[in-house]
Design an enzyme around this catalytic site. Structure first.
Site, PDB file in Angstrom:
ATOM      1  CB  SER A   1      -0.906   0.013   1.237  1.00 16.41           C
ATOM      2  OG  SER A   1      -1.548   1.264   1.391  1.00 16.41           O
TER       3      SER A   1
ATOM      4  CG  HIS B   1     -11.401   1.174   0.306  1.00 15.09           C
ATOM      5  ND1 HIS B   1     -10.617   1.718  -0.684  1.00 15.09           N
ATOM      6  CD2 HIS B   1     -10.651   1.244   1.442  1.00 15.09           C
ATOM      7  CE1 HIS B   1      -9.470   2.117  -0.164  1.00 15.09           C
ATOM      8  NE2 HIS B   1      -9.454   1.826   1.115  1.00 15.09           N
TER       9      HIS B   1
ATOM     10  CE1 TYR C   1      -6.187   4.401  -1.589  1.00 12.82           C
ATOM     11  CE2 TYR C   1      -4.343   4.378  -0.052  1.00 12.82           C
ATOM     12  CZ  TYR C   1      -5.578   3.919  -0.439  1.00 12.82           C
ATOM     13  OH  TYR C   1      -6.231   2.971   0.320  1.00 12.82           O
TER      14      TYR C   1
ATOM     15  CB  THR D   1      -6.873   2.563  -4.748  1.00 11.84           C
ATOM     16  OG1 THR D   1      -6.247   1.296  -4.494  1.00 11.84           O
ATOM     17  CG2 THR D   1      -8.175   2.637  -3.962  1.00 11.84           C
TER      18      THR D   1
ATOM     19  CE  LYS E   1      -8.333  -2.854  -3.242  1.00 11.42           C
ATOM     20  NZ  LYS E   1      -9.022  -1.886  -2.377  1.00 11.42           N
TER      21      LYS E   1
END
Length: 381
Positions: free
Chosen positions: A107, A276, A130, A156, A252
Site C-alpha cells: 500500500s 474498499h 493513491y 485505487t 481497484k
C-alpha cells in the site's frame, strides 16, 4: 498451543495480541458497517453442487493473474498500516507471499517503504497507488516503484474522499495515534506487540515521510494526508498514470458496470471489483453481489478480479465461479500477521488453499481454471 484451523481462529488470536486501535482500524467498516457485513454475509448465500464418482487425482490450483504464474488465484490486498499489526508487517507478509507463490501488494500508506520490502524479497511485488494532489510526489512514487522492480501497479480510485469509521474516531486513530489513557492501558496488555515495535525503526509511513514535501516526521503527516486525497481525480488522470507507469495496470474500486467499461477503455490490464472492504460508502452493494454484472459488462476483454469479504477458500471458489480471475484477501492475512507474524500469514494462505482445493474436488473438478457457474446451485446466486 492454540490449534488454528480457520481464518476465524486467526482473527480471534489477532484480537488478543494486537492493540485495540490497530485491530479496529483493520477490522472496521464505515458508518453502520452494513456493507462491511454484507461483503462476507452474501458469500454464504451461494451454495455448491456436490458431485461424486469423478476422477480427482492430480488436482491443481495453479493459474495466472495478469500474466503472472500463481500458486492459487489469490493475491494479498493492499492494506494501510500493515506494519502496525505486527512489527515490520509488510516485509513479513511479502516474504510469506513470495515463498507461497502469490502476489503481495504494498500500500501507499504502508509502514515499511517500497525500498524496505524490495530489500527483503527476491521477486517483484505489486504496488498500490493513491492519487494525491501533489503530482510531483506521485511521479517520484511511481519512479520508486519502477526502481524496486514492482511488476504491477494497482491504482485505487475509490478514495477521493475518506469514509468515516466510527471505531477510529473513538480510538483516537490518527497519525500519530492519540495516546489516551485507555490506549496506554490497552498497550500495556500487549507486551509481545510492544517489544516488536520497540525493536524496529519502522514506525512511520515509509513511502511518505521524508519523500513528500513538508513531511519530515509523523507530526507533520496528519495535516498532509488530510489535504492530499484528490476529489478532482478523473479518468484523464488514469490515462496519465498508465503512460507514466508503462507496465501492468490494475484498477481497484470498480462497483458499477459503467465504470467497468470505462476501466476497459482506459487500457488497464485488470480491474478489481471492490468497495474498499466496506470502509467507504456504507450501504453499497457487496463486492460478490456486484461481480456478475461487471463480468457480463466487460466479458473477457479485461481480466476481472474481486476483493472484499473473503474469509475462506470456499469464498475464493465462489468468486471464481461467478467470473473472477483472481481474488484478493486483506483482513484474513492481517489476522494471520497480527496473530503469529510471518508464520501467521503463511498459515492463512495454507488454510485458503486447502479449502479451495477440497471444495473444488467436492464439486467434481481437478483444475481451478475449469471453475465456472456449473459448480453452483441454481437459484442461490
Amino acid at each position: 498451543m492454540t490449534i488454528i484451523t480457520t481464518i476465524e481462529d486467526l482473527r480471534v488470536l489477532a484480537r488478543k495480541r494486537v492493540p485495540r486501535m490497530f485491530y479496529d482500524y483493520a477490522d472496521a467498516g464505515s458508518w453502520t458497517e452494513s456493507t462491511y457485513r454484507a461483503n462476507s454475509d452474501d458469500f454464504a448465500k451461494i451454495k455448491f453442487r456436490q458431485r461424486v464418482a469423478v476422477n480427482l487425482v492430480d488436482r491443481t490450483t495453479r493459474t495466472t493473474m495478469v500474466g503472472q504464474e500463481v500458486a492459487m488465484p489469490v493475491a494479498l490486498a493492499p492494506t494501510g498500516l500493515t506494519g502496525m499489526q505486527h512489527a515490520d508487517g509488510e516485509i513479513l507478509a511479502a516474504r510469506a507471499a513470495e515463498r507461497f507463490g502469490v502476489p503481495f501488494t504494498l500500500s501507499t500508506m504502508s509502514i515499511c517503504s517500497i525500498e524496505d520490502v524490495a530489500a527483503h524479497t527476491t521477486k517483484p511485488f505489486w504496488f498500490q497507488l493513491y492519487v494525491m494532489k501533489d503530482r510531483e510526489f506521485i511521479n517520484r512514487l511511481i519512479d520508486r516503484a519502477k526502481a524496486a522492480r514492482c511488476s504491477a501497479l494497482v491504482l485505487t480510485l475509490d478514495l477521493q474522499v475518506l469514509g468515516q469509521r466510527h471505531k477510529d474516531i473513538r480510538n483516537g486513530m490518527t497519525a500519530p495515534p492519540k495516546m489516551t489513557m485507555a490506549n496506554i492501558v490497552n498497550l500495556m496488555t500487549k507486551p509481545r506487540w510492544v517489544m516488536g515495535i520497540l525493536r524496529t525503526p519502522r514506525r512511520g509511513f515509509g513511502n511518505i515521510v521524508g519523500h513528500a514535501s513538508d513531511v519530515s516526521d509523523m507530526s507533520s503527516l496528519s495535516a498532509w494526508t488530510s489535504q492530499q486525497f484528490d476529489p478532482a481525480l478523473s479518468w484523464a488522470d488514469v490515462e496519465w498514470i498508465k503512460q507514466r507507469w508503462g507496465g501492468k495496470l490494475i484498477i481497484k474500486g470498480i462497483m458499477d458496470a459503467e465504470d467497468a467499461r470505462l476501466a476497459l477503455d482506459s487500457g488497464a490490464d485488470a480491474l478489481i471489483v471492490s468497495n474498499h472492504g466496506g470502509r467507504q460508502l456504507d450501504g453499497a452493494q457487496s463486492s460478490i453481489g456486484a461481480l456478475p454484472a461487471i463480468v457480463e459488462a466487460v466479458g473477457k476483454r479485461i481480466e476481472v478480479h474481486m476483493d472484499g469479504g473473503v474469509r475462506s477458500g470456499q469464498d475464493v471458489i465462489r468468486a471464481l465461479a461467478l467470473g473472477a480471475k483472481g481474488v484478493y484477501i486483506g483482513r484474513p492475512f492481517l489476522y494471520g500477521l497480527g496473530a503469529m507474524g510471518e508464520r501467521g500469514v503463511t498459515k492463512c494462505l495454507d488454510i485458503i488453499r486447502n479449502e479451495l482445493d477440497l471444495t473444488m474436488a467436492f464439486c467434481g473438478l481437478r483444475d481451478v481454471n475449469d471453475v465456472d457457474q456449473r459448480i453452483l446451485l441454481p437459484g442461490t446466486f
